[in-house]
Design a protein around this motif. Structure first.
Motif, PDB file in Angstrom:
ATOM      1  N   PRO A  88       0.795  -1.241   0.000  1.00  0.00           N
ATOM      2  CA  PRO A  88       0.000   0.000   0.000  1.00  0.00           C
ATOM      3  C   PRO A  88       0.822   1.283   0.000  1.00  0.00           C
ATOM      4  CG  PRO A  88      -0.949  -1.582   1.514  1.00  0.00           C
ATOM      5  CD  PRO A  88       0.354  -2.169   1.036  1.00  0.00           C
ATOM      6  N   GLU A  89       1.931   1.302   0.728  1.00  0.00           N
ATOM      7  CA  GLU A  89       2.732   2.531   0.772  1.00  0.00           C
ATOM      8  C   GLU A  89       3.364   2.851  -0.582  1.00  0.00           C
ATOM      9  OE1 GLU A  89       5.537  -0.806   1.902  1.00  0.00           O
ATOM     10  OE2 GLU A  89       3.507  -0.259   2.502  1.00  0.00           O
ATOM     11  N   LYS A  90       3.538   1.853  -1.433  1.00  0.00           N
ATOM     12  CA  LYS A  90       4.131   2.071  -2.764  1.00  0.00           C
ATOM     13  C   LYS A  90       3.099   2.539  -3.777  1.00  0.00           C
ATOM     14  CE  LYS A  90       8.220   0.802  -1.495  1.00  0.00           C
ATOM     15  NZ  LYS A  90       9.318   1.737  -1.393  1.00  0.00           N
ATOM     16  N   ARG A  91       1.815   2.568  -3.384  1.00  0.00           N
ATOM     17  CA  ARG A  91       0.775   3.125  -4.254  1.00  0.00           C
ATOM     18  C   ARG A  91       0.729   4.638  -4.140  1.00  0.00           C
ATOM     19  NH1 ARG A  91      -3.217  -0.889  -1.928  1.00  0.00           N
ATOM     20  NH2 ARG A  91      -2.047  -2.756  -2.420  1.00  0.00           N
ATOM     21  N   ASN A  92       1.386   5.168  -3.127  1.00  0.00           N
ATOM     22  CA  ASN A  92       1.511   6.616  -2.982  1.00  0.00           C
ATOM     23  C   ASN A  92       2.540   7.086  -4.013  1.00  0.00           C
ATOM     24  OD1 ASN A  92       2.536   9.163  -2.232  1.00  0.00           O
ATOM     25  ND2 ASN A  92       1.941   8.847  -0.109  1.00  0.00           N
ATOM     26  N   PRO A  93       2.161   7.994  -4.920  1.00  0.00           N
ATOM     27  CA  PRO A  93       3.096   8.427  -5.958  1.00  0.00           C
ATOM     28  C   PRO A  93       4.450   8.907  -5.427  1.00  0.00           C
ATOM     29  CG  PRO A  93       0.907   9.212  -6.466  1.00  0.00           C
ATOM     30  CD  PRO A  93       0.836   8.607  -5.086  1.00  0.00           C
ATOM     31  N   ASP A  94       4.449   9.543  -4.271  1.00  0.00           N
ATOM     32  CA  ASP A  94       5.719  10.037  -3.709  1.00  0.00           C
ATOM     33  C   ASP A  94       6.625   8.905  -3.243  1.00  0.00           C
ATOM     34  OD1 ASP A  94       4.939  12.670  -4.145  1.00  0.00           O
ATOM     35  OD2 ASP A  94       4.042  12.858  -2.145  1.00  0.00           O
ATOM     36  N   ASN A  95       6.053   7.732  -2.966  1.00  0.00           N
ATOM     37  CA  ASN A  95       6.828   6.594  -2.473  1.00  0.00           C
ATOM     38  C   ASN A  95       7.112   5.551  -3.547  1.00  0.00           C
ATOM     39  OD1 ASN A  95       6.710   7.708   0.073  1.00  0.00           O
ATOM     40  ND2 ASN A  95       4.937   6.513   0.692  1.00  0.00           N
ATOM     41  N   ASN A  96       6.715   5.815  -4.772  1.00  0.00           N
ATOM     42  CA  ASN A  96       6.899   4.830  -5.835  1.00  0.00           C
ATOM     43  C   ASN A  96       8.064   5.266  -6.724  1.00  0.00           C
ATOM     44  OD1 ASN A  96       6.367   3.581  -8.616  1.00  0.00           O
ATOM     45  ND2 ASN A  96       5.015   2.421  -7.258  1.00  0.00           N
ATOM     46  N   LYS A  97       9.194   4.575  -6.564  1.00  0.00           N
ATOM     47  CA  LYS A  97      10.405   4.996  -7.279  1.00  0.00           C
ATOM     48  C   LYS A  97      10.249   4.897  -8.797  1.00  0.00           C
ATOM     49  CE  LYS A  97      12.727   0.544  -6.882  1.00  0.00           C
ATOM     50  NZ  LYS A  97      13.887  -0.163  -6.356  1.00  0.00           N
ATOM     51  N   TYR A  98       9.416   3.994  -9.277  1.00  0.00           N
ATOM     52  CA  TYR A  98       9.226   3.872 -10.725  1.00  0.00           C
ATOM     53  C   TYR A  98       8.496   5.080 -11.293  1.00  0.00           C
ATOM     54  CZ  TYR A  98      10.555  -0.863  -9.578  1.00  0.00           C
ATOM     55  OH  TYR A  98      11.221  -1.958  -9.099  1.00  0.00           O
ATOM     56  N   LEU A  99       7.460   5.521 -10.596  1.00  0.00           N
ATOM     57  CA  LEU A  99       6.740   6.709 -11.029  1.00  0.00           C
ATOM     58  C   LEU A  99       7.646   7.935 -10.936  1.00  0.00           C
ATOM     59  CD1 LEU A  99       4.206   8.172 -11.976  1.00  0.00           C
ATOM     60  CD2 LEU A  99       3.544   8.359  -9.583  1.00  0.00           C
ATOM     61  N   GLN A 100       8.376   8.046  -9.848  1.00  0.00           N
ATOM     62  CA  GLN A 100       9.283   9.186  -9.680  1.00  0.00           C
ATOM     63  C   GLN A 100      10.362   9.199 -10.768  1.00  0.00           C
ATOM     64  OE1 GLN A 100       8.735  11.769  -7.662  1.00  0.00           O
ATOM     65  NE2 GLN A 100       6.840  10.665  -7.220  1.00  0.00           N
ATOM     66  N   LYS A 101      10.820   8.019 -11.158  1.00  0.00           N
ATOM     67  CA  LYS A 101      11.813   7.918 -12.225  1.00  0.00           C
ATOM     68  C   LYS A 101      11.218   8.393 -13.553  1.00  0.00           C
ATOM     69  CE  LYS A 101      14.950   4.502 -14.264  1.00  0.00           C
ATOM     70  NZ  LYS A 101      15.385   3.094 -14.205  1.00  0.00           N
ATOM     71  N   PHE A 102       9.960   8.017 -13.812  1.00  0.00           N
ATOM     72  CA  PHE A 102       9.304   8.476 -15.038  1.00  0.00           C
ATOM     73  C   PHE A 102       9.228  10.003 -15.066  1.00  0.00           C
ATOM     74  CE2 PHE A 102       5.545  10.073 -17.202  1.00  0.00           C
ATOM     75  CZ  PHE A 102       5.804   9.633 -18.493  1.00  0.00           C
ATOM     76  N   ILE A 103       8.774  10.592 -13.963  1.00  0.00           N
ATOM     77  CA  ILE A 103       8.636  12.049 -13.900  1.00  0.00           C
ATOM     78  C   ILE A 103       9.989  12.724 -14.125  1.00  0.00           C
ATOM     79  CG2 ILE A 103       8.097  13.981 -12.352  1.00  0.00           C
ATOM     80  CD1 ILE A 103       5.890  12.119 -11.158  1.00  0.00           C
ATOM     81  N   GLU A 104      11.023  12.149 -13.562  1.00  0.00           N
ATOM     82  CA  GLU A 104      12.374  12.713 -13.710  1.00  0.00           C
ATOM     83  C   GLU A 104      12.876  12.631 -15.156  1.00  0.00           C
ATOM     84  OE1 GLU A 104      16.801  11.274 -12.434  1.00  0.00           O
ATOM     85  OE2 GLU A 104      15.258  11.153 -10.884  1.00  0.00           O
ATOM     86  N   LEU A 105      12.618  11.505 -15.822  1.00  0.00           N
ATOM     87  CA  LEU A 105      13.152  11.281 -17.162  1.00  0.00           C
ATOM     88  C   LEU A 105      12.274  11.819 -18.291  1.00  0.00           C
ATOM     89  CD1 LEU A 105      14.433   7.607 -16.755  1.00  0.00           C
ATOM     90  CD2 LEU A 105      15.789   9.719 -16.709  1.00  0.00           C
ATOM     91  N   SER A 106      11.016  12.061 -18.004  1.00  0.00           N
ATOM     92  CA  SER A 106      10.070  12.436 -19.051  1.00  0.00           C
ATOM     93  C   SER A 106      10.107  13.934 -19.343  1.00  0.00           C
ATOM     94  CB  SER A 106       8.655  12.047 -18.617  1.00  0.00           C
ATOM     95  OG  SER A 106       7.710  12.551 -19.530  1.00  0.00           O
TER      96      SER A 106
END
Length: 179
Positions: free
Chosen positions: A97-115
């Motif tokens: 559940p904690e990884k469903r939080n966008p701030d805690n999901n490294k894959y989503l954060q990586k997308f935002i950083e690279l996109s």
């Protein structure tokens, strides 16, 4: 009536299944949702002018997103930014559940950083473990990742962690985003 476009990348079919559930939620509310695979969008093009909002979704493969997703957002970043927009990431780490939080999901954060495109809204959706459907080398690699993250490693495991009511709510939220 709002018209919403959902562009998605799916490797094994689960993200396509989730995208159909998003479409169904939108259609059930009396709006129109078109879904298009990233590869189709890249080869055929997209007429963004006919839509009130756009969502882009993708599964995570070996810790990243398919190169075609980045090609899509690079090519269409201006068109995506002109519409109310959202990005959803489908990944098995979100089984926690904690990884469903966008701030805690490294894959989503990586997308935002690279996109080059910065979505207005983001969503993390838990994916599916389906060892029997995967090629032997995918199964082996994912088992190693799961072992490191205390996930299931039984090669016969098929576990769908997706919360479909949450997916439907996300679809209804896209209608509100389009308003």
């Amino acid at each position: 009536m709002k018209r919403i476009l959902v562009l998605y990348y799916s490797q094994g079919g689960h993200t396509a299944h989730i995208t159909r559930a998003i479409k169904q939620a939108i259609d059930t509310e009396g709006h129109q949702c078109d879904m298009m695979h990233v590869h189709e969008a890249l080869s055929a093009g997209v007429d963004f002018d006919q839509y009130d909002a756009v969502a882009v979704g993708s599964c995570v493969l070996y810790g990243s997103y398919h190169a075609s997703l980045f090609e899509l957002v690079e090519r269409y970043q201006n068109e995506l930014a002109k519409l109310p927009n959202s990005f959803y990431s489908v990944n098995v780490v979100a089984r926690n559940p904690e990884k469903r939080n966008p701030d805690n999901n490294k894959y989503l954060q990586k997308f935002i950083e690279l996109s080059p495109w910065k979505p207005q809204q983001v969503k993390v959706i838990a994916g599916k473990v389906n060892y029997p459907a995967w090629k032997w080398y995918d199964r082996l690699m994912i088992q190693m990742i799961m072992k490191m993250t205390d996930g299931p490693t039984d090669p016969t495991s098929v576990i769908d962690y997706t919360d479909y009511e949450d997916v439907a709510e996300y679809g209804r939220g896209l209608i509100k985003l389009a308003s």
